[in-house]
Design a protein around this motif. Sequence first.
Motif, mmCIF file in Angstrom:
data_model
loop_
_atom_site.group_PDB
_atom_site.id
_atom_site.type_symbol
_atom_site.label_atom_id
_atom_site.label_comp_id
_atom_site.label_asym_id
_atom_site.label_seq_id
_atom_site.Cartn_x
_atom_site.Cartn_y
_atom_site.Cartn_z
ATOM 1 N N ALA A 1 0.825 -1.203 0.000
ATOM 2 C CA ALA A 1 0.000 0.000 0.000
ATOM 3 C C ALA A 1 0.860 1.253 0.000
ATOM 4 O O ALA A 1 0.549 2.250 -0.667
ATOM 5 C CB ALA A 1 -0.925 -0.007 1.224
ATOM 6 N N ARG A 2 1.982 1.213 0.735
ATOM 7 C CA ARG A 2 2.877 2.367 0.757
ATOM 8 C C ARG A 2 3.494 2.603 -0.620
ATOM 9 O O ARG A 2 3.596 3.747 -1.094
ATOM 10 C CB ARG A 2 3.981 2.147 1.789
ATOM 11 N N ILE A 3 3.886 1.511 -1.299
ATOM 12 C CA ILE A 3 4.471 1.638 -2.639
ATOM 13 C C ILE A 3 3.460 2.207 -3.618
ATOM 14 O O ILE A 3 3.799 3.017 -4.491
ATOM 15 C CB ILE A 3 4.989 0.270 -3.123
ATOM 16 N N ASP A 4 2.184 1.801 -3.463
ATOM 17 C CA ASP A 4 1.135 2.301 -4.355
ATOM 18 C C ASP A 4 0.742 3.731 -4.048
ATOM 19 O O ASP A 4 -0.094 4.306 -4.764
ATOM 20 C CB ASP A 4 -0.100 1.407 -4.262
ATOM 21 N N GLY A 5 1.311 4.308 -3.010
ATOM 22 C CA GLY A 5 1.035 5.700 -2.695
ATOM 23 C C GLY A 5 -0.148 5.920 -1.781
ATOM 24 O O GLY A 5 -0.624 7.063 -1.646
ATOM 25 N N ALA A 6 -0.641 4.881 -1.129
ATOM 26 C CA ALA A 6 -1.784 5.037 -0.230
ATOM 27 C C ALA A 6 -1.352 5.727 1.053
ATOM 28 O O ALA A 6 -0.319 5.398 1.639
ATOM 29 C CB ALA A 6 -2.394 3.669 0.095
ATOM 30 N N GLY A 7 -2.146 6.692 1.487
ATOM 31 C CA GLY A 7 -1.869 7.386 2.733
ATOM 32 C C GLY A 7 -2.294 6.559 3.927
ATOM 33 O O GLY A 7 -2.805 5.444 3.807
ATOM 34 N N ARG A 8 -2.089 7.115 5.123
ATOM 35 C CA ARG A 8 -2.415 6.385 6.342
ATOM 36 C C ARG A 8 -3.908 6.123 6.466
ATOM 37 O O ARG A 8 -4.328 5.047 6.873
ATOM 38 C CB ARG A 8 -1.899 7.156 7.559
ATOM 39 N N PHE A 9 -4.713 7.128 6.119
ATOM 40 C CA PHE A 9 -6.170 6.946 6.230
ATOM 41 C C PHE A 9 -6.650 5.895 5.237
ATOM 42 O O PHE A 9 -7.460 5.033 5.580
ATOM 43 C CB PHE A 9 -6.875 8.274 5.985
ATOM 44 N N ARG A 10 -6.152 5.966 4.007
ATOM 45 C CA ARG A 10 -6.554 4.999 2.992
ATOM 46 C C ARG A 10 -6.110 3.589 3.382
ATOM 47 O O ARG A 10 -6.837 2.606 3.198
ATOM 48 C CB ARG A 10 -5.936 5.378 1.648
ATOM 49 N N THR A 11 -4.924 3.460 3.952
ATOM 50 C CA THR A 11 -4.437 2.159 4.388
ATOM 51 C C THR A 11 -5.304 1.596 5.504
ATOM 52 O O THR A 11 -5.622 0.402 5.527
ATOM 53 C CB THR A 11 -2.983 2.278 4.866
ATOM 54 N N ALA A 12 -5.695 2.469 6.429
ATOM 55 C CA ALA A 12 -6.536 2.011 7.540
ATOM 56 C C ALA A 12 -7.898 1.547 7.048
ATOM 57 O O ALA A 12 -8.419 0.518 7.496
ATOM 58 C CB ALA A 12 -6.701 3.132 8.562
ATOM 59 N N VAL A 13 -8.476 2.269 6.098
ATOM 60 C CA VAL A 13 -9.815 1.941 5.612
ATOM 61 C C VAL A 13 -9.800 0.706 4.714
ATOM 62 O O VAL A 13 -10.709 -0.131 4.781
ATOM 63 C CB VAL A 13 -10.420 3.156 4.863
ATOM 64 N N SER A 14 -8.783 0.574 3.899
ATOM 65 C CA SER A 14 -8.758 -0.500 2.900
ATOM 66 C C SER A 14 -8.090 -1.779 3.389
ATOM 67 O O SER A 14 -8.371 -2.855 2.866
ATOM 68 C CB SER A 14 -8.035 -0.013 1.636
ATOM 69 N N ILE A 15 -7.210 -1.684 4.375
ATOM 70 C CA ILE A 15 -6.477 -2.869 4.820
ATOM 71 C C ILE A 15 -6.771 -3.197 6.277
ATOM 72 O O ILE A 15 -7.234 -4.294 6.608
ATOM 73 C CB ILE A 15 -4.960 -2.673 4.619
ATOM 74 N N THR A 16 -6.512 -2.243 7.166
ATOM 75 C CA THR A 16 -6.582 -2.538 8.602
ATOM 76 C C THR A 16 -7.988 -2.912 9.040
ATOM 77 O O THR A 16 -8.211 -3.976 9.638
ATOM 78 C CB THR A 16 -6.082 -1.338 9.417
ATOM 79 N N ILE A 17 -8.949 -2.050 8.767
ATOM 80 C CA ILE A 17 -10.316 -2.276 9.256
ATOM 81 C C ILE A 17 -10.937 -3.548 8.676
ATOM 82 O O ILE A 17 -11.514 -4.347 9.423
ATOM 83 C CB ILE A 17 -11.188 -1.039 8.984
ATOM 84 N N PRO A 18 -10.854 -3.797 7.344
ATOM 85 C CA PRO A 18 -11.456 -5.039 6.835
ATOM 86 C C PRO A 18 -10.837 -6.309 7.422
ATOM 87 O O PRO A 18 -11.539 -7.304 7.635
ATOM 88 C CB PRO A 18 -11.195 -4.953 5.321
ATOM 89 N N LEU A 19 -9.538 -6.291 7.718
ATOM 90 C CA LEU A 19 -8.875 -7.509 8.175
ATOM 91 C C LEU A 19 -9.024 -7.739 9.678
ATOM 92 O O LEU A 19 -8.711 -8.832 10.160
ATOM 93 C CB LEU A 19 -7.387 -7.463 7.798
ATOM 94 N N ILE A 20 -9.454 -6.743 10.428
ATOM 95 C CA ILE A 20 -9.714 -6.946 11.864
ATOM 96 C C ILE A 20 -11.194 -6.688 12.154
ATOM 97 O O ILE A 20 -11.560 -6.291 13.257
ATOM 98 C CB ILE A 20 -8.818 -6.053 12.744
ATOM 99 N N ARG A 21 -12.027 -6.954 11.182
ATOM 100 C CA ARG A 21 -13.453 -6.675 11.324
ATOM 101 C C ARG A 21 -14.087 -7.471 12.467
ATOM 102 O O ARG A 21 -14.931 -6.956 13.193
ATOM 103 C CB ARG A 21 -14.163 -6.984 10.007
#
Length: 338
Positions: free
Chosen positions: A231-251
């Motif tokens: 996600a960092r390589i693709d240019g995703a910011g912290r908020f985008r990373t949290a919404v797209s990766i963190t939250i779905p995987l710890i739902r």
Amino acid sequence: MKQKTLRLDGGLPAVVVPDAPPLASKRRRKPLTLDKVSFFAVFLGVPLAIYLLFVIWPFLQAFAYSLTDWSGFSPDQNFIGLENYRRIFTDDIFMKAMGNNILLVICLPIITIILSLVLATFVTVGGSSKGQIKGLRNSSFYRVVSFFPYTIPAIAIGIMWGQIYDPSGGLLNGILTSLGFDQFKSYPWLGDKSTAMIATMFVIVWGFVGFYMVLFVAGIKGIPAELFEAARIDGAGRFRTAVSITIPLIRDNIQTAYIYMGILALDAFVYMSALNSGGGPDNSTLVMSQQLFFTAFSKGQFGLASAMGVVLAITTLIFSGLVFLVNRLTGGGKDVSL
């Protein structure tokens, strides 16, 4: 596998049709042995019996008492049907308490979970945007400090914050006054209708945000670091990373936290009693469990209090069911592919 040969009219070549495979033979059930019976009895029968004895049976008893006019201090129990339920739903004080519980169940889980997620993100993947994925510097210290309030008993937290909010010599008013806010010199945080509930919710959030932060930290630690690096390589910011990766995987962790915080909000007896035992100004902090306790032990109306307990239990079940339903309707039951 056997085959059948069919010859067609007109000299056409024969067609070989395989027979249908034989039906799978039913698996024979192995006979029950002493080991199996003892295993079921210990690991299934005993927990089920304990659950029925200490959970289901008291609830059935409470429902039976709610249909009577039992005072709690005499053997007389006259059956009155649903009269107690009619009384509580036409009682302005109980309905006010129910409204306060609904306000708590809406606000407390959302505020606590958002703060916990933010803190958990900071101490796990919220560090430098260069190099290895890691949390903030000294993140272990932040975990210990934030978790510490959860180790304090709820009654002690309520008494402590009651002293902090004290209008005459409380720490909060003293700090605000020293900073130049003279209007807070003797401000009654728990005695003012406009701030009593907000001050009480702050205390509950303060006591639980560290615990759920640790719960979310454990969930985030289970996410492969490669996902955050991609996600960092693709240019995703912290908020985008949290919404797209963190939250779905710890739902699942978030759902569990929301249910537990909602159940706490529907009770909240200890915190409310320690901070405002009388229900606050104009019953602004009164909750159903407080009104239940007052009805049973001050008024001696155990039948009516049992009806309040049944309503509180049903409300809790409805809340939990709604959380599961919303989670499933929003895609919570689907597997998240990494």
